[in-house]
Every structure is written in structure tokens, then in C-alpha cells.
Design an enzyme around this catalytic site. Structure first.
Site, PDB file in Angstrom:
ATOM      1  N   ASP A   1     -12.901  -5.098   3.829  1.00  0.00           N
ATOM      2  CA  ASP A   1     -12.906  -5.251   2.193  1.00  0.00           C
ATOM      3  C   ASP A   1     -13.739  -6.374   1.799  1.00  0.00           C
ATOM      4  O   ASP A   1     -14.714  -6.286   1.168  1.00  0.00           O
ATOM      5  CB  ASP A   1     -11.453  -5.107   1.653  1.00  0.00           C
ATOM      6  CG  ASP A   1     -10.926  -3.999   1.868  1.00  0.00           C
ATOM      7  OD1 ASP A   1     -11.193  -3.145   2.643  1.00  0.00           O
ATOM      8  OD2 ASP A   1     -10.103  -3.736   1.207  1.00  0.00           O
TER       9      ASP A   1
ATOM     10  N   TYR B   1      -7.843 -12.318   5.315  1.00  0.00           N
ATOM     11  CA  TYR B   1      -8.236 -10.719   5.431  1.00  0.00           C
ATOM     12  C   TYR B   1      -9.169 -10.693   6.536  1.00  0.00           C
ATOM     13  O   TYR B   1      -9.053 -10.988   7.582  1.00  0.00           O
ATOM     14  CB  TYR B   1      -8.537 -10.377   4.066  1.00  0.00           C
ATOM     15  CG  TYR B   1      -7.824  -9.152   3.900  1.00  0.00           C
ATOM     16  CD1 TYR B   1      -6.511  -8.982   3.836  1.00  0.00           C
ATOM     17  CD2 TYR B   1      -8.501  -8.148   2.923  1.00  0.00           C
ATOM     18  CE1 TYR B   1      -6.028  -7.578   3.614  1.00  0.00           C
ATOM     19  CE2 TYR B   1      -8.073  -7.172   2.474  1.00  0.00           C
ATOM     20  CZ  TYR B   1      -6.770  -6.691   2.715  1.00  0.00           C
ATOM     21  OH  TYR B   1      -6.217  -5.700   2.484  1.00  0.00           O
ATOM     22  N   TRP B   2     -10.567 -10.176   6.038  1.00  0.00           N
ATOM     23  CA  TRP B   2     -11.453  -9.781   6.846  1.00  0.00           C
ATOM     24  C   TRP B   2     -12.600 -11.015   7.225  1.00  0.00           C
ATOM     25  O   TRP B   2     -13.507 -10.887   7.956  1.00  0.00           O
ATOM     26  CB  TRP B   2     -12.188  -8.588   6.422  1.00  0.00           C
ATOM     27  CG  TRP B   2     -11.448  -7.242   6.637  1.00  0.00           C
ATOM     28  CD1 TRP B   2     -10.577  -6.747   5.519  1.00  0.00           C
ATOM     29  CD2 TRP B   2     -11.170  -6.524   7.683  1.00  0.00           C
ATOM     30  NE1 TRP B   2      -9.996  -5.548   6.132  1.00  0.00           N
ATOM     31  CE2 TRP B   2     -10.248  -5.549   7.480  1.00  0.00           C
ATOM     32  CE3 TRP B   2     -11.683  -6.523   8.978  1.00  0.00           C
ATOM     33  CZ2 TRP B   2     -10.027  -4.566   8.345  1.00  0.00           C
ATOM     34  CZ3 TRP B   2     -11.311  -5.728   9.968  1.00  0.00           C
ATOM     35  CH2 TRP B   2     -10.448  -4.766   9.545  1.00  0.00           C
TER      36      TRP B   2
ATOM     37  N   TYR C   1       0.820  -1.292  -0.013  1.00  0.00           N
ATOM     38  CA  TYR C   1       0.138   0.090   0.038  1.00  0.00           C
ATOM     39  C   TYR C   1       0.926   1.292  -0.017  1.00  0.00           C
ATOM     40  O   TYR C   1       0.968   2.039   1.059  1.00  0.00           O
ATOM     41  CB  TYR C   1      -0.947   0.000   1.031  1.00  0.00           C
ATOM     42  CG  TYR C   1      -1.867  -1.142   1.402  1.00  0.00           C
ATOM     43  CD1 TYR C   1      -2.652  -1.486   0.356  1.00  0.00           C
ATOM     44  CD2 TYR C   1      -1.637  -2.065   2.480  1.00  0.00           C
ATOM     45  CE1 TYR C   1      -3.562  -2.881   0.548  1.00  0.00           C
ATOM     46  CE2 TYR C   1      -2.571  -3.114   2.515  1.00  0.00           C
ATOM     47  CZ  TYR C   1      -3.458  -3.433   1.675  1.00  0.00           C
ATOM     48  OH  TYR C   1      -4.155  -4.329   1.847  1.00  0.00           O
TER      49      TYR C   1
ATOM     50  N   TYR D   1       0.425   0.047  -7.716  1.00  0.00           N
ATOM     51  CA  TYR D   1      -0.956  -0.069  -7.169  1.00  0.00           C
ATOM     52  C   TYR D   1      -2.132  -0.220  -8.234  1.00  0.00           C
ATOM     53  O   TYR D   1      -2.223   0.787  -8.925  1.00  0.00           O
ATOM     54  CB  TYR D   1      -1.214   0.641  -5.927  1.00  0.00           C
ATOM     55  CG  TYR D   1      -2.330   0.661  -5.153  1.00  0.00           C
ATOM     56  CD1 TYR D   1      -2.348  -0.391  -4.204  1.00  0.00           C
ATOM     57  CD2 TYR D   1      -3.677   1.219  -5.416  1.00  0.00           C
ATOM     58  CE1 TYR D   1      -3.570  -0.908  -3.459  1.00  0.00           C
ATOM     59  CE2 TYR D   1      -4.861   0.832  -4.437  1.00  0.00           C
ATOM     60  CZ  TYR D   1      -4.631  -0.186  -3.723  1.00  0.00           C
ATOM     61  OH  TYR D   1      -5.821  -0.384  -2.965  1.00  0.00           O
TER      62      TYR D   1
ATOM     63  N   ARG E   1      -5.386 -12.733   0.090  1.00  0.00           N
ATOM     64  CA  ARG E   1      -5.901 -11.849  -0.646  1.00  0.00           C
ATOM     65  C   ARG E   1      -7.471 -12.165  -1.040  1.00  0.00           C
ATOM     66  O   ARG E   1      -7.749 -13.456  -1.290  1.00  0.00           O
ATOM     67  CB  ARG E   1      -5.114 -11.371  -1.692  1.00  0.00           C
ATOM     68  CG  ARG E   1      -3.730 -10.871  -1.436  1.00  0.00           C
ATOM     69  CD  ARG E   1      -3.852  -9.698  -0.592  1.00  0.00           C
ATOM     70  NE  ARG E   1      -4.327  -8.454  -1.290  1.00  0.00           N
ATOM     71  CZ  ARG E   1      -4.679  -7.469  -0.700  1.00  0.00           C
ATOM     72  NH1 ARG E   1      -4.180  -7.118   0.624  1.00  0.00           N
ATOM     73  NH2 ARG E   1      -5.280  -6.543  -1.420  1.00  0.00           N
TER      74      ARG E   1
ATOM     75  N   TRP F   1      -8.378   5.983   7.142  1.00  0.00           N
ATOM     76  CA  TRP F   1      -8.438   5.457   8.405  1.00  0.00           C
ATOM     77  C   TRP F   1      -7.180   4.933   9.092  1.00  0.00           C
ATOM     78  O   TRP F   1      -6.815   4.825  10.224  1.00  0.00           O
ATOM     79  CB  TRP F   1      -9.672   4.594   8.912  1.00  0.00           C
ATOM     80  CG  TRP F   1      -9.465   3.076   8.601  1.00  0.00           C
ATOM     81  CD1 TRP F   1      -9.328   2.569   7.269  1.00  0.00           C
ATOM     82  CD2 TRP F   1     -10.333   2.077   9.259  1.00  0.00           C
ATOM     83  NE1 TRP F   1      -9.413   1.289   7.331  1.00  0.00           N
ATOM     84  CE2 TRP F   1      -9.828   0.767   8.700  1.00  0.00           C
ATOM     85  CE3 TRP F   1     -10.975   1.992  10.576  1.00  0.00           C
ATOM     86  CZ2 TRP F   1     -10.301  -0.397   8.954  1.00  0.00           C
ATOM     87  CZ3 TRP F   1     -11.365   0.809  11.116  1.00  0.00           C
ATOM     88  CH2 TRP F   1     -11.222  -0.505  10.111  1.00  0.00           C
TER      89      TRP F   1
ATOM     90  N   GLY G   1     -13.484  -0.567   5.213  1.00  0.00           N
ATOM     91  CA  GLY G   1     -12.708  -0.891   5.787  1.00  0.00           C
ATOM     92  C   GLY G   1     -12.473  -2.481   6.196  1.00  0.00           C
ATOM     93  O   GLY G   1     -11.197  -3.101   6.301  1.00  0.00           O
TER      94      GLY G   1
ATOM     95  N   GLU H   1       0.086  -7.007   9.163  1.00  0.00           N
ATOM     96  CA  GLU H   1      -0.975  -6.260   9.018  1.00  0.00           C
ATOM     97  C   GLU H   1      -2.214  -6.808   9.823  1.00  0.00           C
ATOM     98  O   GLU H   1      -3.049  -6.291  10.282  1.00  0.00           O
ATOM     99  CB  GLU H   1      -1.344  -6.430   7.392  1.00  0.00           C
ATOM    100  CG  GLU H   1      -2.690  -5.592   7.002  1.00  0.00           C
ATOM    101  CD  GLU H   1      -2.672  -5.779   5.302  1.00  0.00           C
ATOM    102  OE1 GLU H   1      -1.979  -6.389   4.727  1.00  0.00           O
ATOM    103  OE2 GLU H   1      -3.945  -5.299   4.795  1.00  0.00           O
TER     104      GLU H   1
HETATM  105  C1  GLC Z   1      -6.938  -2.916   3.075  1.00  0.00           C
HETATM  106  C2  GLC Z   1      -7.731  -2.921   4.382  1.00  0.00           C
HETATM  107  C3  GLC Z   1      -8.145  -1.449   4.870  1.00  0.00           C
HETATM  108  C4  GLC Z   1      -7.136  -0.694   4.907  1.00  0.00           C
HETATM  109  C5  GLC Z   1      -6.311  -0.594   3.663  1.00  0.00           C
HETATM  110  C6  GLC Z   1      -4.757  -0.103   4.073  1.00  0.00           C
HETATM  111  O1  GLC Z   1      -7.902  -2.215   1.789  1.00  0.00           O
HETATM  112  O2  GLC Z   1      -9.009  -3.861   4.299  1.00  0.00           O
HETATM  113  O3  GLC Z   1      -9.118  -1.478   5.845  1.00  0.00           O
HETATM  114  O4  GLC Z   1      -7.407   0.698   5.096  1.00  0.00           O
HETATM  115  O5  GLC Z   1      -5.953  -2.033   3.390  1.00  0.00           O
HETATM  116  O6  GLC Z   1      -4.108  -0.652   5.058  1.00  0.00           O
END
Ligand code: GLC
Length: 434
Positions: A168, A355-356, A27, A80, A203, A33, A166, A399
């Protein structure tokens, strides 16, 4: 002590021109956030870093008030996807030409973060002046959410893209995302970058990614703020976590206004109904948790997951409901899970790695820790904090983390990006803030 130094070093290494990137490879830009949580951590040892980070974020605010979820400060960085040229946020006339940005937002964390910083630096006039300067911009941001995203004036706003939440690829979004029909030619060709940097099985899948792109294109078609988005989007959700965070940040704005003698009339108006509507619309008695609401199909979304715990942080539940939420966590703790898994461990959709869909996220533990303390659940709050510490000490500043204790025994690193900014900053704040 050594770990605190490591954490600060990570933030220093992720520092660019006045802000941090979440992690350098995966990233490479400023995320909304993430930046908020980094500003919290840095405020405990160098508040100038926090002010710079927040200032940079607000430099990307749109005229309609939106704060974008990504700011592409360095336009040369091409590693990206989707990059700023794919977002093409200039379709909205109020989007600044620099810094370039995405066309959607993320959780409204800056209200409570500013409040925390102000409280801990009350004697610093630079900080007080800074907060005064950001305050109207924050009101403008919250106003954006109510103006463009709350069609029934409920004090609850919707999102139209999972990335805004947030969280995803949470299974929460599967049903709505599954309804999207991708026909030949309905999305432009694109090339993902994330899977060449992180493990494919950590991912989101390709099929999910196509749908993310579909919703991005929908936003673009309506200049990212049109009322038509609400009319057309197959994904239209009032998110339990984002709305709780907004309510918390509204409370913080009211407190800041009292402290600094500013006008919070509009925020008081928003708050008149937001908390009670939240409680009525999102509480599910059978699941004993707060759920999301599908505004497209007018129904609650019946899942237990981490967003349902964030109302503790915003002082929304009464003591009985709060107790139910705490019990959910103590049960998980006694069943061999670290706190707090991001999705219902008993659901067939639970995936402790992806991930989430199950893993532990550091900034979530930070909010839930605070929330449990609000209600006097100090022992469980302590577990939420020490579990995160244990994971970081054993697996590094990654992360996100494995949720099952038995699996953690067998591995030596966390998941996703390494040397992660919000992991470092949540750790610093949890372990040093007064
Ligand atoms: C992913 C996460 C998101 C976060 C971003 C950068 O997209 O799901 O919550 O802000 O990564 O860390």
C-alpha cells in the site's frame, strides 16, 4: 509444536462463515491475497478449509473476470473505511450484488496456490474436482488483467491504485502519488477507521490517504474497468511483484492443465512474451535488481525493494541475475537486518516501522524462500525462513515486523494487527509442508 498449535488457533479464531478475515479488528472482511496465503497454510492440515476459503473468494468474481481485493461478506460491519457503500462497485454492471466488493484487485496468487494444493492432495478426488471447477475462473481472471490492463499487449499489466499492489504505502508510489492534485471538493468527505485501531505512526499518513481516495474515485468514475482509467490516471504502474506473481501463476495453470488434462492454450499464448518482456523492461543493471515501470511517464522507477526479489519465485532471472539478487540479501544479513526488509534500507525513505516502507512481511518471506530454493540458494533460503521464525517466536503472530536486529532486541511485539492470518498460515506452511 506449541507455536504451530497457536498458529492454527489464530486461523480458527479468524474463521468466519467459510473464510478467514486477516485479523479481526483492523480488517474485518475477506482480502484477496491474504485468503490465498491462508488457503496454502490450511491445506497442510485441513484441505476442506482451503477449498472453502478459495470458493468464497471466487463467489465475488465479477463478470469481466476481476477478483476484487476485498469482499464484504457481512454488510453490517461498519468499522472499516472504505466500506462497500463508499466503493459502490455496482457502477460496474458485472459486479455481483452479493457479496459486495471493492472495485480493484490484488496480486494474482491463486494459480500457484491451487497448484501447490493439487500437488499435495493428488489422491483426493474432491480436491481434483475442486481444482477443475476453479480453473476456468482463474483463466477468466488472468484474462481480465490482460484485457483491461495491458494496453500495449506486452504480457505485462498495470495497476492504477497502490492498494492493488498489496504494498500500500511503499515509497515506490510516492512520486506518482505526489503528482495528484487534490483540490477543494475533488474528493468526497470521509472518516478513516484504521488509525483508531492501530498506531498512527504504523499507518499511512493522512495526505497519502486523500490520494488513495482520489484514485478510488477515478476508478468509480469509469465503472472500474474503462479504458479511460488508463488515459486519465496519474498513477499507472507496471508492478514488478504483481507481474512476477502473474507469470508464476500462469506457469502453474499450464502445469495444472497438464496434470488434469485441461486446455491451457490461452495461457501458453500469454506466456510467450510475458517472461522475456518482464526481464527486458524491469531489469536495471545499475541497481542490479528488477524495478517497477511507470507507464504514465514511460520510465523505470529506480528503487531497490522487495518486489524486485519476487522474479526469483517466478524463475525469471538467469543464474547471474539471480546471484545478484541473492547477494543483496546476504549483504543485508551481514549488516544486522532480518530478511527481507520491504524497502531499501539505505534509502532516505526507509522506515523500519511504517508498514511497507521497511518492515518484514511474512508472506513475502514465504515467496522469497521458495524463489531462493528454485535457484539452489539453500543457505540464504534457510535464513529467510529462520528469520521469520525468530521474529514470530519473539514478537508474536503480528501483521509485520521490525527489520533491524538491534531494535528487535528492545521490543516485545510486532507491528500492525495482531493474531494475523497470513502470518499464522505462512508459518504453518514454511514449517510443515513437504
Ligand atoms: C493491507 C496490506 C495488504 C493486505 C491487507 C489485508 O492493506 O497492505 O497487502 O492485503 O492489509 O491484510
Amino acid at each position: 509444536m506449541r507455536q504451530l498449535d497457536n498458529a492454527k488457533e489464530i486461523i480458527q479464531n479468524n474463521w468466519r462463515d467459510g473464510f478467514t478475515v486477516p485479523t479481526s479488528e483492523l480488517y474485518p472482511f475477506q482480502w484477496m491475497w491474504d485468503s490465498g496465503f491462508v488457503a496454502l497454510g490450511t491445506s497442510t492440515y485441513d484441505v476442506k478449509l482451503s477449498m472453502s476459503e478459495i470458493d468464497k473468494m471466487f463467489s465475488g468474481q465479477w463478470e469481466n473476470g476481476m477478483i476484487p481485493h476485498i469482499l464484504f461478506h457481512s454488510e453490517n460491519e461498519k468499522t472499516y473505511f472504505p466500506n462497500y457503500d463508499f466503493w459502490n462497485s455496482q457502477v460496474n454492471v458485472g459486479a455481483p450484488s452479493a457479496p459486495k466488493s471493492s472495485g480493484i484487485t490484488q496480486p494474482a496468487v491463486f494459480g500457484f496456490i491451487l497448484k501447490d494444493i493439487l500437488q499435495n492432495h493428488w489422491d483426493n478426488t474432491d480436491v481434483r474436482d475442486f481444482v477443475k471447477q476453479i480453473y476456468p475462473k482463474l483463466i477468466k481472471y488472468h484474462n481480465f488483467l490482460y484485457k483491461y490492463r495491458d494496453p500495449y499487449h506486452e504480457g505485462l499489466f498495470f495497476i492504477y491504485h497502490p492498494w492493488e499492489s498489496g504494498r500500500d504505502n511503499s515509497p515506490l508510489w510516492d512520486e506518482s502519488m505526489g503528482k495528484i492534485k487534490i483540490k477543494e471538493g475533488s474528493i468526497p468527505p470521509y472518516k478513516r477507521r484504521d488509525t483508531s485501531i492501530a498506531h498512527v505512526d504504523e499507518r499511512p499518513t493522512q495526505d497519502q490517504y486523500d490520494r488513495y481516495v482520489y484514485l478510488l474515485e477515478l476508478g468509480k468514475k469509469y465503472n472500474y474497468d474503462g479504458k479511460e482509467i488508463a488515459k486519465e490516471s496519474p498513477f499507472l504502474i507496471q508492478d514488478n511483484m504483481m507481474n512476477a506473481i502473474l507469470i508464476k501463476s500462469n506457469d502453474s495453470l499450464i502445469e495444472i492443465a497438464k496434470d488434469l488434462n485441461l486446455d491451457s492454450g490461452q495461457v501458453v499464448e500469454w506466456q510467450k512474451q510475458s517472461r522475456s518482456n518482464y526481464d527486458q523492461k524491469f531489469w536495471n543493471e545499475e541497481l542490479s535488481t528488477y524495478v517497477c515501470y511507470d507507464l504514465r511517464h514511460e520510465k523505470q522507477m529506480l528503487h531497490r525493494e522487495i518486489g524486485g526479489l519476487i522474479p526469483l519465485f517466478a524463475n525469471i532471472p538467469d543464474q547471474n541475475k539471480a546471484k545478484e539478487l541473492e547477494k543483496y540479501l546476504t549483504d543485508l544479513n551481514s549488516r544486522g537486518y532480518y530478511l527481507c526488509p520491504s524497502f531499501d534500507v539505505d534509502s532516505p525513505h526507509f522506515d523500519s516501522k511504517r508498514y511497507w516502507r521497511g518492515p518484514i512481511w511474512p508472506q513475502m518471506n514465504w515467496m522469497i524462500h521458495q524463489g531462493l530454493k528454485n535457484y539452489g540458494f539453500t543457505e540464504t533460503a534457510e535464513i529467510v525462513k529462520s528469520d521469520l521464525n525468530t521474529l514470530i517466536h519473539k514478537l508474536g503472530f503480528f501483521e509485520y515486523f521490525e527489520a533491524q536486529k538491534a531494535i528487535v532486541e528492545t521490543i516485545d511485539h510486532g507491528y500492525g494487527g495482531k493474531d494475523f492470518s497470513w502470518t499464522a498460515s505462512s508459518y504453518i506452511h514454511l514449517n510443515t509442508a513437504k
